[in-house]
Design a protein around this motif. Sequence first.
Motif, PDB file in Angstrom:
ATOM      1  N   VAL A 126      40.885-107.824 -91.868  1.00 43.04           N
ATOM      2  CA  VAL A 126      40.858-107.383 -90.471  1.00 43.04           C
ATOM      3  C   VAL A 126      39.406-107.194 -90.065  1.00 43.04           C
ATOM      4  O   VAL A 126      38.621-106.640 -90.826  1.00 43.04           O
ATOM      5  CB  VAL A 126      41.599-106.037 -90.315  1.00 43.04           C
ATOM      6  CG1 VAL A 126      41.596-105.598 -88.863  1.00 43.04           C
ATOM      7  CG2 VAL A 126      43.016-106.131 -90.841  1.00 43.04           C
ATOM      8  N   ASP A 127      39.045-107.684 -88.897  1.00 35.97           N
ATOM      9  CA  ASP A 127      37.695-107.465 -88.389  1.00 35.97           C
ATOM     10  C   ASP A 127      37.703-106.252 -87.468  1.00 35.97           C
ATOM     11  O   ASP A 127      38.364-106.250 -86.432  1.00 35.97           O
ATOM     12  CB  ASP A 127      37.206-108.702 -87.634  1.00 35.97           C
ATOM     13  CG  ASP A 127      35.756-108.557 -87.192  1.00 35.97           C
ATOM     14  OD1 ASP A 127      34.879-108.601 -88.052  1.00 35.97           O
ATOM     15  OD2 ASP A 127      35.518-108.366 -85.986  1.00 35.97           O
ATOM     16  N   VAL A 171      39.196-105.748 -83.580  1.00 38.99           N
ATOM     17  CA  VAL A 171      40.342-104.878 -83.294  1.00 38.99           C
ATOM     18  C   VAL A 171      40.004-103.920 -82.157  1.00 38.99           C
ATOM     19  O   VAL A 171      40.768-103.758 -81.201  1.00 38.99           O
ATOM     20  CB  VAL A 171      40.759-104.082 -84.551  1.00 38.99           C
ATOM     21  CG1 VAL A 171      41.749-102.990 -84.186  1.00 38.99           C
ATOM     22  CG2 VAL A 171      41.359-105.002 -85.584  1.00 38.99           C
ATOM     23  N   GLU A 181      37.841-104.228 -79.868  1.00 36.96           N
ATOM     24  CA  GLU A 181      37.694-104.950 -78.621  1.00 36.96           C
ATOM     25  C   GLU A 181      39.062-105.259 -78.006  1.00 36.96           C
ATOM     26  O   GLU A 181      39.266-105.125 -76.808  1.00 36.96           O
ATOM     27  CB  GLU A 181      36.968-106.257 -78.907  1.00 36.96           C
ATOM     28  CG  GLU A 181      36.007-106.681 -77.841  1.00 36.96           C
ATOM     29  CD  GLU A 181      35.147-107.811 -78.359  1.00 36.96           C
ATOM     30  OE1 GLU A 181      35.590-108.959 -78.239  1.00 36.96           O
ATOM     31  OE2 GLU A 181      34.064-107.534 -78.902  1.00 36.96           O
ATOM     32  N   ARG A 182      39.973-105.673 -78.880  1.00 40.15           N
ATOM     33  CA  ARG A 182      41.326-105.993 -78.414  1.00 40.15           C
ATOM     34  C   ARG A 182      41.971-104.764 -77.787  1.00 40.15           C
ATOM     35  O   ARG A 182      42.532-104.830 -76.701  1.00 40.15           O
ATOM     36  CB  ARG A 182      42.170-106.498 -79.576  1.00 40.15           C
ATOM     37  CG  ARG A 182      43.645-106.691 -79.259  1.00 40.15           C
ATOM     38  CD  ARG A 182      43.869-107.924 -78.404  1.00 40.15           C
ATOM     39  NE  ARG A 182      45.255-108.081 -77.986  1.00 40.15           N
ATOM     40  CZ  ARG A 182      45.658-108.018 -76.719  1.00 40.15           C
ATOM     41  NH1 ARG A 182      44.800-107.770 -75.752  1.00 40.15           N
ATOM     42  NH2 ARG A 182      46.918-108.203 -76.404  1.00 40.15           N
ATOM     43  N   LYS A 223      41.109-103.471 -74.281  1.00 42.57           N
ATOM     44  CA  LYS A 223      41.696-104.151 -73.132  1.00 42.57           C
ATOM     45  C   LYS A 223      43.018-103.522 -72.702  1.00 42.57           C
ATOM     46  O   LYS A 223      43.367-103.582 -71.530  1.00 42.57           O
ATOM     47  CB  LYS A 223      41.907-105.638 -73.445  1.00 42.57           C
ATOM     48  CG  LYS A 223      40.632-106.440 -73.297  1.00 42.57           C
ATOM     49  CD  LYS A 223      40.904-107.927 -73.305  1.00 42.57           C
ATOM     50  CE  LYS A 223      39.590-108.692 -73.216  1.00 42.57           C
ATOM     51  NZ  LYS A 223      39.682-110.021 -73.794  1.00 42.57           N
ATOM     52  N   THR A 280      42.682-101.116 -69.926  1.00 45.59           N
ATOM     53  CA  THR A 280      42.375-101.571 -68.574  1.00 45.59           C
ATOM     54  C   THR A 280      43.637-101.998 -67.815  1.00 45.59           C
ATOM     55  O   THR A 280      43.552-102.322 -66.641  1.00 45.59           O
ATOM     56  CB  THR A 280      41.393-102.761 -68.575  1.00 45.59           C
ATOM     57  OG1 THR A 280      42.065-103.920 -69.112  1.00 45.59           O
ATOM     58  CG2 THR A 280      40.170-102.466 -69.416  1.00 45.59           C
ATOM     59  N   ARG A 281      44.781-102.015 -68.479  1.00 43.55           N
ATOM     60  CA  ARG A 281      46.030-102.320 -67.775  1.00 43.55           C
ATOM     61  C   ARG A 281      46.323-101.202 -66.773  1.00 43.55           C
ATOM     62  O   ARG A 281      46.103-100.027 -67.058  1.00 43.55           O
ATOM     63  CB  ARG A 281      47.196-102.429 -68.762  1.00 43.55           C
ATOM     64  CG  ARG A 281      47.135-103.658 -69.649  1.00 43.55           C
ATOM     65  CD  ARG A 281      47.400-104.912 -68.860  1.00 43.55           C
ATOM     66  NE  ARG A 281      47.589-106.068 -69.706  1.00 43.55           N
ATOM     67  CZ  ARG A 281      47.067-107.269 -69.435  1.00 43.55           C
ATOM     68  NH1 ARG A 281      46.301-107.454 -68.380  1.00 43.55           N
ATOM     69  NH2 ARG A 281      47.308-108.285 -70.218  1.00 43.55           N
ATOM     70  N   THR A 300      52.157-107.011 -78.264  1.00 45.61           N
ATOM     71  CA  THR A 300      52.065-107.470 -79.649  1.00 45.61           C
ATOM     72  C   THR A 300      53.438-107.832 -80.217  1.00 45.61           C
ATOM     73  O   THR A 300      53.594-108.868 -80.850  1.00 45.61           O
ATOM     74  CB  THR A 300      51.417-106.391 -80.539  1.00 45.61           C
ATOM     75  OG1 THR A 300      50.188-105.988 -79.946  1.00 45.61           O
ATOM     76  CG2 THR A 300      51.146-106.933 -81.936  1.00 45.61           C
TER      77      THR A 300
END
Lengths: 316, 500
Positions: free
Chosen positions: A19-20, A24, A26-27, A30, A33-34, A269
């Motif tokens: 896993v980076d 993660v 960054e994902r 988002k 922001t919904r 997801t």
Amino acid sequence: MSAVRTLAFRRFLHEVGPVDAVGVEERVAKYGTRSIKRQAKVFGLKLAASMVDLTTLEGKDTPGKVAALCAKALRPDDRDDGGMSCPPVAAVCVYPSMVAAARRALGPRSPVRIASVATAFPSGQAPLATRLAEVRAAVGAGADEIDMVINRGAFLSGEFTRVGDEISAVRDACGQAALKVILETSELETYDAIRAASFIALRRLRPGDFIKTSTGKTSSNATLGNNQVMLDAIRDHYLASGVAIGMKPAGGIRTAKQALTFLIAVKETLGDAWLTNTRYRFGASSLLNDLLRQLEKERTGAYQAPYRFSEATESY
Amino acid sequence: MPSAPARSVRRRRTPTAPELIFGNLWEFDPSPETADPKLKAQYDLLIDGRFVPARRGARFTSINPANEKALAEVALADESDVADAYAAAARAFPRWSRLPGSERGKYLFRLARLLQDRAREFAVAETLDGGKPIRESRDFDVPMAAAHFFYHAGWADKLTYAFPGARHVQPLGVVGQIIPWNFPLLMLAWKLAPALATGNTVVLKPAETTSLTALKFAEILQEAELPPGVVNIVTGAGATGAAVVAHPQAAKIAFTGSTEVGRHIMRATAGTGKRLTLELGGKAANILFDDAPLDQAIEGVINGIFFNQGHVCCAGSRLLVQEGIADEVVARLTLRLRSLRVGDPLDKNTDVGAINSGEQLARIKRLVAAGVREGATLYQPPCALPRKGFYFPPTLFTGVQQSHRIAREEIFGPVLSILTFRTVDEAIEKANNTAYGLSAGVWTDKGSRILKLSTELKAGVVWANTYNKFDPASPFGGYKESGFGREGGRHGLADYVTLS
């Protein structure tokens, strides 16, 4: 020991994939922001309320406190007559010694389930036989669900098979009760380790069981980041095996806004099939009144003072 | 009627296999950004600090690509207007260039702060005029534009430190700048900020489909009391741009746009002594190795190609994926595509907005049709597009060969071509086998491989385990047909000065 651990960990990591951390974070940024408005917001708030495992896990818990918690769980909004404004929560979550009291308060056929932490929660540092006995005692007293902790000591020393075998033993001791496996993410530290631990648990669980982030007893609890890593693991496991496992972030989710952001992560997801309290839960207590407050704001257009909502829990 | 390309759903699993449902159980209500963009019905040219109509009185209409409605009438500058602009810039140059750097810096700081003050207004205007999602104009374009002014404001009084060894750092004079339609305000900032910090004066031409935020920025220039003539803005299409390039007073031309126009400009400036920087097209390779953190790589690939509808010169439009994980990657990409939200750019939940113009949409459709014809397999997720306006669904092509047009030509749209490779050397060879060389991405858990590829890939920017990351301090620019010259950082400043 560390060389063994490193090798075992690397081998397992290679199998489940790394896993980076930056990616993660960054994902999940988002999801925040919904923008959820009007009907979608009301739906999300009620959904979140129906997913709460209303929790009290303190040394000073008493049958009276648990009875108050159960009453709140059944009817979160005390001004609610027909249960229209807010559904009952998914479960109450208590220590094994309080399960009987919860059963007395909720009655035999309650819409609210009883979850009990067990296996020497929160540390898990007791002999396996003791932990299993605790599980059986909780189930015997009427628990519908068991929240166990994994053996982090064994995990960190590379004994992955032992971690998995213990989960299997607890699962068998659960009988009909659903099992939630607490990874205690803050003690695993890295996303790589969280993903690895998720898979160890996922491969031992039955449909209807859960994996869970934390005990709520350490410095850091559920975050969008570890929630995402675990959701990704659940998705990978489901697509590979067809076994659908649930997810429960616990601790630190105190506001409705946070809960909605976690639910957006689930929607994007795992999709619609996980937007139900049989597959997603919030381990929380003070969250519930904030959800009620936001629901009331959507209904009336005005924020109510906190004291307008009945208080039966403390922060978790 | 042009027919949409046939949809072919990639069925990797049998129908009984586990599927995820991305349905409408929890449908989001519309959530439009409501800030007033404060657009005027008519916009004039900015020449010598004043708004003036074009000499011949000509105008063109700027439309909203999301619904094809007119937004404003914009003055159409011809050669005479461009000549006026150059004359004004030349008059302003002596005073502006001799102003102490610290004073020029103050103006730039002021521009940055004024832009920040009106960030929401500018974000909405940018989205209306260009079609990009409000989430991007709000979170990327406008803040990044302000950041460029802040960054270069800091350099204005430290230019001798930017170039160690140089005793004198002199501006060039009047600079002609032509910017594209994909990041209208941000490209304006990339161009204006270094030119002004180094003491040049400017004639700027925005793209004809996206002039409005530049003209709104002209109001900020006035509000900041920038001396008249230091920045002049002439609006129009290709002919106006040609006049900006051809004017004898231009000491330098800075252009960002297509390689085709870049060639014209290079020919037009050859032998004139004008300095030139070109930031042109790209066909970037995003290289995905089998040891990469997959979920984050998928996210990066999606961001790399669907950011700004793929209207990005450094878009990761070719995905090179190692053969062993190709099926897995394609399955994950198609899954991820289904939770992308395509639609009204002003909605805060929109991930992919409108294509910038009907012309661009036609080009994308042409190239996608060519991809199908040449034998690549197309996947588009089920998504309802608005009936009015220019939209194109996020698109994947699998089975793409190096010789396909969709692997060689810049599409500049939300279309990803997926190719496979077996070894590191093959990946490098395929990545470099292009006329372009602007950017590339590498996804691997292995640090040494990142270092190797960063030197072997002929691209101005190589991102490792991330994509589309920008910073004013980081120089940006290309190799080969992607152009020359750098923007941002000290390298970007160097293109606006002479050293002695």
